[in-house]
Design a protein around this motif. Structure first.
Motif, PDB file in Angstrom:
ATOM      1  N   LYS A 101       0.815  -1.211   0.000  1.00 57.79           N
ATOM      2  CA  LYS A 101       0.000   0.000   0.000  1.00 57.79           C
ATOM      3  C   LYS A 101       0.853   1.267   0.000  1.00 57.79           C
ATOM      4  N   THR A 102       1.920   1.273   0.782  1.00 54.98           N
ATOM      5  CA  THR A 102       2.718   2.502   0.885  1.00 54.98           C
ATOM      6  C   THR A 102       3.553   2.755  -0.360  1.00 54.98           C
ATOM      7  N   VAL A 103       4.151   1.716  -0.917  1.00 54.86           N
ATOM      8  CA  VAL A 103       4.941   1.899  -2.132  1.00 54.86           C
ATOM      9  C   VAL A 103       4.052   2.349  -3.282  1.00 54.86           C
ATOM     10  N   SER A 104       2.866   1.772  -3.388  1.00 51.78           N
ATOM     11  CA  SER A 104       1.932   2.168  -4.433  1.00 51.78           C
ATOM     12  C   SER A 104       1.576   3.642  -4.313  1.00 51.78           C
ATOM     13  N   ALA A 105       1.296   4.092  -3.096  1.00 50.35           N
ATOM     14  CA  ALA A 105       0.952   5.492  -2.879  1.00 50.35           C
ATOM     15  C   ALA A 105       2.120   6.405  -3.211  1.00 50.35           C
ATOM     16  N   ALA A 106       3.320   6.006  -2.826  1.00 49.56           N
ATOM     17  CA  ALA A 106       4.508   6.827  -3.072  1.00 49.56           C
ATOM     18  C   ALA A 106       4.793   6.962  -4.560  1.00 49.56           C
ATOM     19  N   GLU A 107       4.667   5.879  -5.300  1.00 52.03           N
ATOM     20  CA  GLU A 107       5.023   5.892  -6.705  1.00 52.03           C
ATOM     21  C   GLU A 107       3.982   6.607  -7.569  1.00 52.03           C
ATOM     22  N   LYS A 108       2.748   6.646  -7.125  1.00 53.47           N
ATOM     23  CA  LYS A 108       1.717   7.322  -7.906  1.00 53.47           C
ATOM     24  C   LYS A 108       2.000   8.809  -8.046  1.00 53.47           C
ATOM     25  N   THR A 109       2.555   9.404  -6.992  1.00 51.15           N
ATOM     26  CA  THR A 109       2.725  10.866  -6.987  1.00 51.15           C
ATOM     27  C   THR A 109       4.115  11.309  -6.574  1.00 51.15           C
ATOM     28  N   ASP A 110       5.054  10.382  -6.455  1.00 49.22           N
ATOM     29  CA  ASP A 110       6.424  10.720  -6.074  1.00 49.22           C
ATOM     30  C   ASP A 110       6.458  11.446  -4.729  1.00 49.22           C
ATOM     31  N   SER A 111       5.671  10.969  -3.776  1.00 48.67           N
ATOM     32  CA  SER A 111       5.626  11.579  -2.449  1.00 48.67           C
ATOM     33  C   SER A 111       6.930  11.334  -1.692  1.00 48.67           C
ATOM     34  N   ASP A 112       7.349  12.339  -0.925  1.00 44.05           N
ATOM     35  CA  ASP A 112       8.550  12.199  -0.101  1.00 44.05           C
ATOM     36  C   ASP A 112       8.308  11.283   1.086  1.00 44.05           C
ATOM     37  N   ILE A 113       7.096  11.356   1.652  1.00 44.94           N
ATOM     38  CA  ILE A 113       6.749  10.555   2.825  1.00 44.94           C
ATOM     39  C   ILE A 113       5.329  10.013   2.648  1.00 44.94           C
ATOM     40  N   VAL A 114       5.152   8.746   2.994  1.00 45.53           N
ATOM     41  CA  VAL A 114       3.811   8.151   3.013  1.00 45.53           C
ATOM     42  C   VAL A 114       3.501   7.764   4.453  1.00 45.53           C
ATOM     43  N   PHE A 115       2.477   8.386   5.019  1.00 48.58           N
ATOM     44  CA  PHE A 115       2.078   8.107   6.398  1.00 48.58           C
ATOM     45  C   PHE A 115       0.997   7.030   6.438  1.00 48.58           C
ATOM     46  N   PHE A 116       0.961   6.304   7.543  1.00 47.69           N
ATOM     47  CA  PHE A 116      -0.112   5.343   7.780  1.00 47.69           C
ATOM     48  C   PHE A 116      -0.331   5.259   9.285  1.00 47.69           C
ATOM     49  N   ASP A 117      -1.412   4.636   9.692  1.00 52.79           N
ATOM     50  CA  ASP A 117      -1.758   4.580  11.110  1.00 52.79           C
ATOM     51  C   ASP A 117      -1.244   3.307  11.765  1.00 52.79           C
ATOM     52  N   ALA A 118      -1.236   3.325  13.098  1.00 55.64           N
ATOM     53  CA  ALA A 118      -0.745   2.191  13.882  1.00 55.64           C
ATOM     54  C   ALA A 118      -1.653   1.975  15.083  1.00 55.64           C
ATOM     55  N   VAL A 119      -1.444   0.845  15.742  1.00 54.27           N
ATOM     56  CA  VAL A 119      -2.157   0.567  16.980  1.00 54.27           C
ATOM     57  C   VAL A 119      -1.123   0.214  18.042  1.00 54.27           C
ATOM     58  N   ALA A 120      -1.307   0.742  19.236  1.00 58.26           N
ATOM     59  CA  ALA A 120      -0.419   0.425  20.357  1.00 58.26           C
ATOM     60  C   ALA A 120      -0.990  -0.768  21.119  1.00 58.26           C
ATOM     61  N   VAL A 121      -0.123  -1.733  21.410  1.00 60.48           N
ATOM     62  CA  VAL A 121      -0.534  -2.923  22.163  1.00 60.48           C
ATOM     63  C   VAL A 121       0.445  -3.141  23.309  1.00 60.48           C
ATOM     64  N   ASP A 122       0.017  -3.888  24.332  1.00 57.47           N
ATOM     65  CA  ASP A 122       0.944  -4.222  25.403  1.00 57.47           C
ATOM     66  C   ASP A 122       1.684  -5.513  25.040  1.00 57.47           C
ATOM     67  N   GLU A 123       2.493  -5.987  25.945  1.00 54.26           N
ATOM     68  CA  GLU A 123       3.333  -7.153  25.655  1.00 54.26           C
ATOM     69  C   GLU A 123       2.524  -8.422  25.427  1.00 54.26           C
ATOM     70  N   ASN A 124       1.272  -8.409  25.853  1.00 57.41           N
ATOM     71  CA  ASN A 124       0.399  -9.563  25.633  1.00 57.41           C
ATOM     72  C   ASN A 124      -0.420  -9.433  24.356  1.00 57.41           C
ATOM     73  N   GLY A 125      -0.214  -8.325  23.631  1.00 56.27           N
ATOM     74  CA  GLY A 125      -0.948  -8.109  22.398  1.00 56.27           C
ATOM     75  C   GLY A 125      -2.303  -7.454  22.598  1.00 56.27           C
ATOM     76  N   THR A 126      -2.588  -7.012  23.821  1.00 58.38           N
ATOM     77  CA  THR A 126      -3.862  -6.354  24.103  1.00 58.38           C
ATOM     78  C   THR A 126      -3.865  -4.937  23.538  1.00 58.38           C
TER      79      THR A 126
END
Length: 242
Positions: A101-126
Motif C-alpha cells: 500500500k505505501t509503495v503504491s501510494a509513493a510511486e503514484k505521486t512521487d511523495s517524499d513521505i507516506v504516512f499510515f496509522d498504527a495501533v499500540a498494544v501491550d506485551e500480551n498483544g492487548t
C-alpha cells in the motif's frame, strides 16, 4: 537494487524479534531488503537473526557496539540501497500489505513521505489505543497546504520515507532521548509532498520500562525540552517559522 530498505535496530529483543521478522517476510510486496543493526545485544538476538539471514538472502545483519537506537538507525540508512526506507522496531509487527500500500501510494505521486496509522498494544498483544495521524487523506498532497505534517506523530515507524530525504545534516541525533522527535519533525518540514493512508498497518508494542512508560521522569522531561528547542532552532534556520 531493492525498492525498499526495512531497517530494524535490535538490542536484546530475543523474545520479540522472530515475530517482527516473520511479519516483514510475509509482506505481499517482495522487492525489499532487511537491514538488521545488532546494537551490541547480549542475549540471543544475534543468533536468532543469523538464522533468518541464512534463511532469506534479503536479510543482512550489521553488528556494532551498543550506541543507541539513533545511531543504529543511522547505520542502517548509510547501508541502505532501497529507494524508500521503512523503520521497524524489533518488538513490533506489521500488516502483510503495509509495503504494498505505501509503495503504491509513493510511486503514484512521487511523495517524499507516506504516512499510515498504527495501533499500540501491550506485551500480551492487548489493544491499548490507536495512533492516528491528523492529516488530509490522499496522495501527493503539497506539504505547504497542510502544516499539520510538521506536528504529526513523530515516530519513525509509521511512515515510508524516500531515502534521499536523509542527508549528512539530517540524520538521527545520538546520545539523547527523543531522537525520533528531532529527526522526524525536521524531515516533515523538508517534505514537498506527502501521502496518507488512513489504515492501521503497524502494531507498536509498549513494554514496561520503555521511555513512553516513564515519560514523567526528570531526564525525560529535560530531553523533551531540549528536543523541542532543537526543532524550533532548525525551523528558524530554514525560514520555516515565518
Amino acid at each position: 537494487m531493492p525498492e525498499v530498505s526495512v531497517i530494524i535496530p535490535v538490542y536484546n529483543c530475543e523474545k520479540y524479534i522472530s515475530a517482527c521478522l516473520e511479519s516483514v517476510l510475509a509482506q505481499s510486496f517482495t522487492d525489499f531488503e532487511v537491514i538488521i543493526v545488532n546494537d551490541g545485544s547480549t542475549d540471543d538476538s544475534q543468533k536468532i537473526c543469523a538464522g533468518y539471514e541464512t534463511r532469506d538472502t534479503r536479510i543482512v545483519i550489521i553488528t556494532q557496539k551498543n550506541s543507541g537506537q539513533g545511531a543504529a538507525r543511522n547505520t542502517g540508512i548509510k547501508n541502505a540501497s532501497g529507494r524508500y526506507i521503512l523503520f521497524a522496531d524489533a518488538d513490533d509487527t506489521m500488516e502483510k500489505d503495509l509495503l504494498e500500500k505505501t509503495v503504491s501510494a509513493a510511486e503514484k505521486t512521487d511523495s517524499d513521505i507516506v504516512f499510515f496509522d498504527a495501533v499500540a498494544v501491550d506485551e500480551n498483544g492487548t489493544r491499548l489505543y490507536d495512533l492516528k495521524h491528523q492529516l488530509k487523506t490522499g496522495n501527493g498532497i503539497p506539504a505547504e497546504d497542510d502544516k499539520r505534517i510538521i506536528f504529526t506523530l513523530p515516530c519513525p515507524w509509521n511512515r515510508l520515507i524516500k531515502r534521499t530525504m536523509f542527508t549528512d545534516d539530517l540524520m538521527f541525533p545520538t546520545d539523547t532521548w527523543y531522537e525520533d522527535l528531532r529527526c522526524m519533525s525536521k524531515l516533515c518540514a523538508e517534505a514537498q509532498t506527502y501521502s496518507y493512508i488512513g489504515d492501521i498497518l503497524y502494531r507498536y508494542t509498549i513494554r514496561e520500562g520503555s521511555t513512553i512508560r516513564n515519560g514523567n521522569s526528570s531526564k525525560t522531561v529535560h530531553d523533551r525540552i531540549l528536543s523541542v528547542n532543537d526543532i524550533y532552532e532548525y525551523f528558524g534556520s530554514k525560514g520555516l517559522m515565518e
